[in-house]
Design a protein around this motif. Structure first.
Motif, mmCIF file in Angstrom:
data_model
loop_
_atom_site.group_PDB
_atom_site.id
_atom_site.type_symbol
_atom_site.label_atom_id
_atom_site.label_comp_id
_atom_site.label_asym_id
_atom_site.label_seq_id
_atom_site.Cartn_x
_atom_site.Cartn_y
_atom_site.Cartn_z
ATOM 1 N N GLN A 58 -23.234 -105.172 -45.449
ATOM 2 C CA GLN A 58 -21.598 -104.943 -45.504
ATOM 3 C C GLN A 58 -21.239 -103.612 -44.562
ATOM 4 O O GLN A 58 -20.447 -104.065 -44.212
ATOM 5 N N GLN A 59 -22.132 -102.551 -44.720
ATOM 6 C CA GLN A 59 -21.254 -102.079 -43.936
ATOM 7 C C GLN A 59 -21.570 -101.315 -43.053
ATOM 8 O O GLN A 59 -20.602 -100.932 -42.833
ATOM 9 N N ASP A 60 -22.231 -102.121 -41.988
ATOM 10 C CA ASP A 60 -22.807 -102.457 -40.813
ATOM 11 C C ASP A 60 -21.353 -103.423 -40.892
ATOM 12 O O ASP A 60 -21.115 -103.249 -38.967
ATOM 13 N N SER A 61 -21.278 -104.023 -41.142
ATOM 14 C CA SER A 61 -20.246 -104.954 -41.034
ATOM 15 C C SER A 61 -18.376 -104.255 -40.706
ATOM 16 O O SER A 61 -18.393 -104.887 -40.284
ATOM 17 N N ILE A 62 -19.013 -103.237 -41.643
ATOM 18 C CA ILE A 62 -17.380 -102.306 -41.597
ATOM 19 C C ILE A 62 -17.217 -101.980 -40.801
ATOM 20 O O ILE A 62 -16.463 -101.295 -40.068
ATOM 21 N N ALA A 63 -18.305 -100.994 -40.409
ATOM 22 C CA ALA A 63 -18.093 -100.329 -39.410
ATOM 23 C C ALA A 63 -18.492 -100.732 -37.980
ATOM 24 O O ALA A 63 -17.392 -100.170 -36.977
ATOM 25 N N ALA A 64 -18.852 -101.659 -37.716
ATOM 26 C CA ALA A 64 -17.947 -102.808 -36.603
ATOM 27 C C ALA A 64 -17.077 -103.340 -36.033
ATOM 28 O O ALA A 64 -16.034 -103.266 -35.276
ATOM 29 N N ASP A 65 -16.465 -103.453 -37.119
ATOM 30 C CA ASP A 65 -14.939 -104.155 -37.841
ATOM 31 C C ASP A 65 -13.692 -102.430 -37.497
ATOM 32 O O ASP A 65 -12.776 -101.979 -36.442
ATOM 33 N N ALA A 66 -14.170 -101.589 -38.221
ATOM 34 C CA ALA A 66 -13.509 -100.275 -37.771
ATOM 35 C C ALA A 66 -13.799 -99.856 -36.080
ATOM 36 O O ALA A 66 -12.856 -99.038 -35.800
ATOM 37 N N ASP A 67 -14.771 -99.757 -35.374
ATOM 38 C CA ASP A 67 -15.402 -99.642 -33.834
ATOM 39 C C ASP A 67 -13.554 -100.556 -32.992
ATOM 40 O O ASP A 67 -13.293 -100.017 -33.086
ATOM 41 N N VAL A 68 -14.186 -101.679 -33.781
ATOM 42 C CA VAL A 68 -13.011 -103.038 -33.146
ATOM 43 C C VAL A 68 -11.192 -102.621 -33.182
ATOM 44 O O VAL A 68 -10.446 -102.253 -32.500
ATOM 45 N N ARG A 69 -11.263 -102.109 -34.301
ATOM 46 C CA ARG A 69 -9.838 -101.774 -35.152
ATOM 47 C C ARG A 69 -9.648 -100.454 -33.930
ATOM 48 O O ARG A 69 -8.335 -100.402 -34.085
ATOM 49 N N ARG A 70 -10.300 -99.199 -34.294
ATOM 50 C CA ARG A 70 -10.380 -98.111 -33.475
ATOM 51 C C ARG A 70 -9.767 -98.492 -31.771
ATOM 52 O O ARG A 70 -9.012 -97.849 -31.757
ATOM 53 N N ALA A 71 -11.005 -99.062 -30.927
ATOM 54 C CA ALA A 71 -10.020 -99.878 -30.188
ATOM 55 C C ALA A 71 -9.320 -100.032 -29.490
ATOM 56 O O ALA A 71 -8.583 -99.934 -28.851
ATOM 57 N N LEU A 72 -8.942 -100.796 -30.434
ATOM 58 C CA LEU A 72 -7.296 -101.140 -30.347
ATOM 59 C C LEU A 72 -6.457 -99.851 -30.214
ATOM 60 O O LEU A 72 -5.139 -100.171 -29.617
ATOM 61 N N ALA A 73 -6.470 -99.565 -31.507
ATOM 62 C CA ALA A 73 -5.600 -98.492 -31.399
ATOM 63 C C ALA A 73 -5.605 -97.928 -30.745
ATOM 64 O O ALA A 73 -4.245 -97.312 -30.165
#
Length: 268
Positions: A58-73
């Motif tokens: 779950q932590q890996d998934s959260i980190a991957a989602d955070a990378d996507v959101r940061r890149a979009l930002a």
């Protein structure tokens, strides 16, 4: 009275605690309660391991989602940066053509917003290539803003030839800035695709591993239950057999020691 064997070593109670052999077995055998807890602890331990794996996944998934959101930002901030630069240049050109101070309002607002936009980009970007491009853009932007300041302050007093030369130089800087910004945007789009793929892989992995762990926990729990159930049935059958032997005056069979209800019944 029922006949009993004369040999004292043949006299055995339903449970343990009378003859020497029984005492040895009691001393060396594990209590039934402990054995039951040991059997039941296997699926519990597996469940704890499954929870730990689920947490890590779950932590890996959260980190991957955070990378996507940061890149979009970051992509959004790059577009904002390009918009501020374009508004600055358009505002100064409008002022040069009209001489009206209100044309400089977008330029003033952009000058105030640009440092904040660059600061947010600098704090968000982690990719080394993107950091290098941002530093180059910072250098070009400083030169562009100095050129726009000179045009704002002195452009209306320049000769047509000097003004044309200044505008051409300023346009060259603007074109270089736009080229770097497009390169940054393309690189960040590639990073978004990469992070999105990683997030999808992490999600699929979580689903598969979660299903496997759930099946293992279910199978282990079922096996532990069957072991416990069979152990209880076996002890009840031995007690019933000893009861029949007691009624017929035969030697009783030894039973494992236990601290639960069946063990206490066996000792009576």
């Amino acid at each position: 009275a029922l006949p009993f064997p004369a040999d004292a070593h043949d006299v055995v109670r339903v449970g343990y605690g009378v003859d020497t052999e029984d005492k040895k077995l009691t001393a060396t055998g594990a209590p039934e309660t402990f054995l039951q807890l040991k059997k039941a602890g296997t699926p519990l331990a597996l469940l704890l391991v499954a929870l730990w794996f689920s947490y890590r996944l779950q932590q890996d998934s959260i980190a991957a989602d955070a990378d996507v959101r940061r890149a979009l930002a970051i992509q959004a901030e790059i577009q904002t940066l390009h918009s501020h630069i374009a508004e600055s240049a358009t505002s100064v050109r409008g002022y040069l053509l009209t001489g009206r101070e209100d044309f400089l309002t977008p330029y003033t607002a952009a000058r105030e917003a640009l440092p904040l936009t660059l600061s947010r980009l600098r704090s968000s970007i982690r990719d080394p290539e993107m950091r290098d491009r941002l530093e180059h853009i910072q250098h070009l932007l400083n030169r562009k803003l100095l050129s726009l300041d000179a045009l704002r302050d002195e452009g209306r007093q320049l000769s047509p030839a000097d003004l044309q030369a200044h505008l051409l130089g300023s346009k060259g800087l603007l074109d270089e800035l736009r080229s770097e910004i497009r390169a940054m945007d393309s690189r960040e789009a590639a990073l978004v695709a990469q992070y999105s793929e990683a997030a999808g892989v992490a999600l699929r992995r979580n689903l598969w591993i979660g299903a496997i762990i759930s099946a293992l926990v279910l199978a282990t729990g079922l096996a532990a239950f069957l072991l416990l159930f069979r152990g209880v049935i076996w002890r009840v059958k031995r007690l019933a057999m000893n009861a029949e032997r007691l009624g017929s005056g035969q030697t009783l069979e030894a039973l494992p020691a236990g601290q639960d209800e069946l063990g206490q019944l066996a000792q009576r």
